[in-house]
Design a protein around this motif. Structure first.
Motif, PDB file in Angstrom:
ATOM      1  N   GLY A   1      -6.854   8.600 -16.438  1.00  0.00           N
ATOM      2  CA  GLY A   1      -7.493   8.999 -15.197  1.00  0.00           C
ATOM      3  C   GLY A   1      -7.595   7.841 -14.234  1.00  0.00           C
ATOM      4  O   GLY A   1      -7.894   6.716 -14.635  1.00  0.00           O
ATOM      5  N   VAL A   2      -7.339   8.123 -12.956  1.00  0.00           N
ATOM      6  CA  VAL A   2      -7.409   7.104 -11.916  1.00  0.00           C
ATOM      7  C   VAL A   2      -8.633   7.318 -11.032  1.00  0.00           C
ATOM      8  O   VAL A   2      -9.425   6.406 -10.822  1.00  0.00           O
ATOM      9  N   ALA A   3      -8.793   8.539 -10.516  1.00  0.00           N
ATOM     10  CA  ALA A   3      -9.910   8.836  -9.622  1.00  0.00           C
ATOM     11  C   ALA A   3     -10.160  10.331  -9.622  1.00  0.00           C
ATOM     12  O   ALA A   3      -9.224  11.117  -9.780  1.00  0.00           O
TER      13      ALA A   3
ATOM     14  N   LEU B   1     -12.608  12.055 -15.686  1.00  0.00           N
ATOM     15  CA  LEU B   1     -11.294  11.428 -15.772  1.00  0.00           C
ATOM     16  C   LEU B   1     -10.595  11.687 -17.108  1.00  0.00           C
ATOM     17  O   LEU B   1      -9.679  10.949 -17.484  1.00  0.00           O
ATOM     18  N   SER B   2     -11.021  12.723 -17.802  1.00  0.00           N
ATOM     19  CA  SER B   2     -10.366  13.058 -19.061  1.00  0.00           C
ATOM     20  C   SER B   2      -9.240  14.053 -18.806  1.00  0.00           C
ATOM     21  O   SER B   2      -9.494  15.188 -18.382  1.00  0.00           O
ATOM     22  N   PRO B   3      -7.985  13.679 -19.046  1.00  0.00           N
ATOM     23  CA  PRO B   3      -6.870  14.578 -18.710  1.00  0.00           C
ATOM     24  C   PRO B   3      -6.894  15.890 -19.484  1.00  0.00           C
ATOM     25  O   PRO B   3      -6.428  16.916 -18.965  1.00  0.00           O
ATOM     26  N   SER B   4      -7.428  15.880 -20.693  1.00  0.00           N
ATOM     27  CA  SER B   4      -7.422  17.100 -21.507  1.00  0.00           C
ATOM     28  C   SER B   4      -8.326  18.188 -20.937  1.00  0.00           C
ATOM     29  O   SER B   4      -8.203  19.354 -21.313  1.00  0.00           O
ATOM     30  N   ARG B   5      -9.211  17.824 -20.032  1.00  0.00           N
ATOM     31  CA  ARG B   5     -10.178  18.783 -19.491  1.00  0.00           C
ATOM     32  C   ARG B   5      -9.678  19.484 -18.229  1.00  0.00           C
ATOM     33  O   ARG B   5     -10.319  20.429 -17.767  1.00  0.00           O
ATOM     34  N   PHE B   6      -8.566  19.042 -17.671  1.00  0.00           N
ATOM     35  CA  PHE B   6      -8.048  19.659 -16.457  1.00  0.00           C
ATOM     36  C   PHE B   6      -7.030  20.733 -16.801  1.00  0.00           C
ATOM     37  O   PHE B   6      -6.194  20.554 -17.690  1.00  0.00           O
TER      38      PHE B   6
ATOM     39  N   SER C   1       0.828  -1.205   0.000  1.00  0.00           N
ATOM     40  CA  SER C   1       0.000   0.000   0.000  1.00  0.00           C
ATOM     41  C   SER C   1       0.860   1.252   0.000  1.00  0.00           C
ATOM     42  O   SER C   1       2.000   1.240   0.479  1.00  0.00           O
ATOM     43  N   LEU C   2       0.295   2.307  -0.549  1.00  0.00           N
ATOM     44  CA  LEU C   2       0.895   3.634  -0.504  1.00  0.00           C
ATOM     45  C   LEU C   2      -0.209   4.669  -0.374  1.00  0.00           C
ATOM     46  O   LEU C   2      -1.333   4.428  -0.826  1.00  0.00           O
ATOM     47  N   ARG C   3       0.144   5.806   0.198  1.00  0.00           N
ATOM     48  CA  ARG C   3      -0.799   6.923   0.272  1.00  0.00           C
ATOM     49  C   ARG C   3      -0.143   8.148  -0.343  1.00  0.00           C
ATOM     50  O   ARG C   3       0.878   8.629   0.157  1.00  0.00           O
ATOM     51  N   LEU C   4      -0.747   8.633  -1.419  1.00  0.00           N
ATOM     52  CA  LEU C   4      -0.261   9.826  -2.084  1.00  0.00           C
ATOM     53  C   LEU C   4      -0.989  11.049  -1.539  1.00  0.00           C
ATOM     54  O   LEU C   4      -2.166  10.973  -1.182  1.00  0.00           O
ATOM     55  N   SER C   5      -0.274  12.170  -1.520  1.00  0.00           N
ATOM     56  CA  SER C   5      -0.861  13.441  -1.108  1.00  0.00           C
ATOM     57  C   SER C   5      -0.566  14.497  -2.160  1.00  0.00           C
ATOM     58  O   SER C   5       0.429  14.408  -2.886  1.00  0.00           O
ATOM     59  N   CYS C   6      -1.427  15.502  -2.219  1.00  0.00           N
ATOM     60  CA  CYS C   6      -1.243  16.611  -3.155  1.00  0.00           C
ATOM     61  C   CYS C   6      -1.727  17.883  -2.475  1.00  0.00           C
ATOM     62  O   CYS C   6      -2.920  18.000  -2.180  1.00  0.00           O
ATOM     63  N   VAL C   7      -0.802  18.788  -2.237  1.00  0.00           N
ATOM     64  CA  VAL C   7      -1.148  20.046  -1.581  1.00  0.00           C
ATOM     65  C   VAL C   7      -1.306  21.136  -2.632  1.00  0.00           C
ATOM     66  O   VAL C   7      -0.447  21.296  -3.505  1.00  0.00           O
ATOM     67  N   GLY C   8      -2.398  21.887  -2.533  1.00  0.00           N
ATOM     68  CA  GLY C   8      -2.673  22.936  -3.489  1.00  0.00           C
ATOM     69  C   GLY C   8      -2.519  24.319  -2.888  1.00  0.00           C
ATOM     70  O   GLY C   8      -2.714  24.518  -1.688  1.00  0.00           O
ATOM     71  N   SER C   9      -2.176  25.279  -3.751  1.00  0.00           N
ATOM     72  CA  SER C   9      -2.097  26.673  -3.331  1.00  0.00           C
ATOM     73  C   SER C   9      -2.294  27.570  -4.535  1.00  0.00           C
ATOM     74  O   SER C   9      -2.183  27.130  -5.681  1.00  0.00           O
ATOM     75  N   GLY C  10      -2.625  28.837  -4.260  1.00  0.00           N
ATOM     76  CA  GLY C  10      -2.756  29.807  -5.342  1.00  0.00           C
ATOM     77  C   GLY C  10      -4.092  29.814  -6.049  1.00  0.00           C
ATOM     78  O   GLY C  10      -4.243  30.473  -7.085  1.00  0.00           O
ATOM     79  N   PHE C  11      -5.077  29.086  -5.512  1.00  0.00           N
ATOM     80  CA  PHE C  11      -6.408  29.080  -6.107  1.00  0.00           C
ATOM     81  C   PHE C  11      -7.419  28.702  -5.025  1.00  0.00           C
ATOM     82  O   PHE C  11      -7.057  28.294  -3.929  1.00  0.00           O
ATOM     83  N   THR C  12      -8.708  28.853  -5.372  1.00  0.00           N
ATOM     84  CA  THR C  12      -9.772  28.533  -4.409  1.00  0.00           C
ATOM     85  C   THR C  12      -9.951  27.021  -4.381  1.00  0.00           C
ATOM     86  O   THR C  12     -10.758  26.448  -5.105  1.00  0.00           O
ATOM     87  N   TYR C  13      -9.176  26.404  -3.520  1.00  0.00           N
ATOM     88  CA  TYR C  13      -9.074  24.942  -3.499  1.00  0.00           C
ATOM     89  C   TYR C  13     -10.438  24.271  -3.332  1.00  0.00           C
ATOM     90  O   TYR C  13     -10.765  23.322  -4.058  1.00  0.00           O
ATOM     91  N   SER C  14     -11.230  24.758  -2.399  1.00  0.00           N
ATOM     92  CA  SER C  14     -12.496  24.091  -2.055  1.00  0.00           C
ATOM     93  C   SER C  14     -13.538  24.174  -3.153  1.00  0.00           C
ATOM     94  O   SER C  14     -14.567  23.484  -3.074  1.00  0.00           O
ATOM     95  N   SER C  15     -13.302  24.991  -4.169  1.00  0.00           N
ATOM     96  CA  SER C  15     -14.271  25.123  -5.268  1.00  0.00           C
ATOM     97  C   SER C  15     -13.896  24.294  -6.487  1.00  0.00           C
ATOM     98  O   SER C  15     -14.638  24.272  -7.470  1.00  0.00           O
ATOM     99  N   ASN C  16     -12.763  23.647  -6.437  1.00  0.00           N
ATOM    100  CA  ASN C  16     -12.256  22.926  -7.603  1.00  0.00           C
ATOM    101  C   ASN C  16     -12.525  21.425  -7.541  1.00  0.00           C
ATOM    102  O   ASN C  16     -12.489  20.822  -6.470  1.00  0.00           O
ATOM    103  N   TYR C  17     -12.803  20.870  -8.717  1.00  0.00           N
ATOM    104  CA  TYR C  17     -12.795  19.429  -8.881  1.00  0.00           C
ATOM    105  C   TYR C  17     -11.340  18.991  -8.942  1.00  0.00           C
ATOM    106  O   TYR C  17     -10.496  19.654  -9.545  1.00  0.00           O
ATOM    107  N   LEU C  18     -11.047  17.865  -8.339  1.00  0.00           N
ATOM    108  CA  LEU C  18      -9.686  17.352  -8.281  1.00  0.00           C
ATOM    109  C   LEU C  18      -9.643  15.914  -8.787  1.00  0.00           C
ATOM    110  O   LEU C  18     -10.656  15.203  -8.739  1.00  0.00           O
ATOM    111  N   ALA C  19      -8.473  15.514  -9.227  1.00  0.00           N
ATOM    112  CA  ALA C  19      -8.350  14.148  -9.726  1.00  0.00           C
ATOM    113  C   ALA C  19      -6.911  13.682  -9.672  1.00  0.00           C
ATOM    114  O   ALA C  19      -5.980  14.496  -9.593  1.00  0.00           O
ATOM    115  N   TRP C  20      -6.761  12.383  -9.709  1.00  0.00           N
ATOM    116  CA  TRP C  20      -5.459  11.741  -9.848  1.00  0.00           C
ATOM    117  C   TRP C  20      -5.388  11.082 -11.220  1.00  0.00           C
ATOM    118  O   TRP C  20      -6.333  10.426 -11.651  1.00  0.00           O
TER     119      TRP C  20
END
Length: 123
Positions: free
Chosen positions: A47-49, A105-110, A17-36
């Motif tokens: 796209g993974v998730a 999960l479409s990478p071109s849309r992010f 098992s592994l746990r990945l993290s991603c810290v965001g800054s410089g934008f309104t984080y709580s309003s954004n859709y996020l993905a891995w």
């Protein structure tokens, strides 16, 4: 400016098992859709998730359903990917991405991307 910084990658044996993290800054984080996303050598980025701004909605690629879990902590501006029962086919560079409008999960849309963290799963 928008910044996304991934961490938590590494080398593990199959079944681990592994746990990945991603810290965001410089934008309104709580309003954004996020993905891995992930990209293996010689393959297209896939796209993974994905997760909705509130965290109430999630979407997974068929290849990781039941093994991976995406979550977010808006107070910490951090996105997570819990990866269990890892397989050699999960070996790839993993990226987090953000977009204010797109959920999927479409990478071109992010519009915003991190630099990636490497995951290697050995058999």
């Amino acid at each position: 400016q928008v910044q996304l910084v991934e961490s938590g990658g590494g080398s593990v044996q199959a079944g681990g098992s592994l746990r990945l993290s991603c810290v965001g800054s410089g934008f309104t984080y709580s309003s954004n859709y996020l993905a891995w996303f992930r990209q293996a050598p010689g393959k297209e980025r896939e796209g993974v998730a994905a997760i909705s701004p509130s965290g109430s909605g999630t979407e997974y690629a068929d290849s990781v359903k039941g093994r991976f879990a995406i979550s977010r902590d808006n107070a910490k501006k951090t996105l997570y990917l819990e990866m269990n029962s890892l397989k050699p086919d999960d070996t790839a560079m993993y990226y987090c991405a953000a977009d204010p409008w797109y959920y999927g999960l479409s990478p071109s849309r992010f519009t915003s991307w991190g630099q990636g963290t490497q995951v290697i799963v050995s058999s």
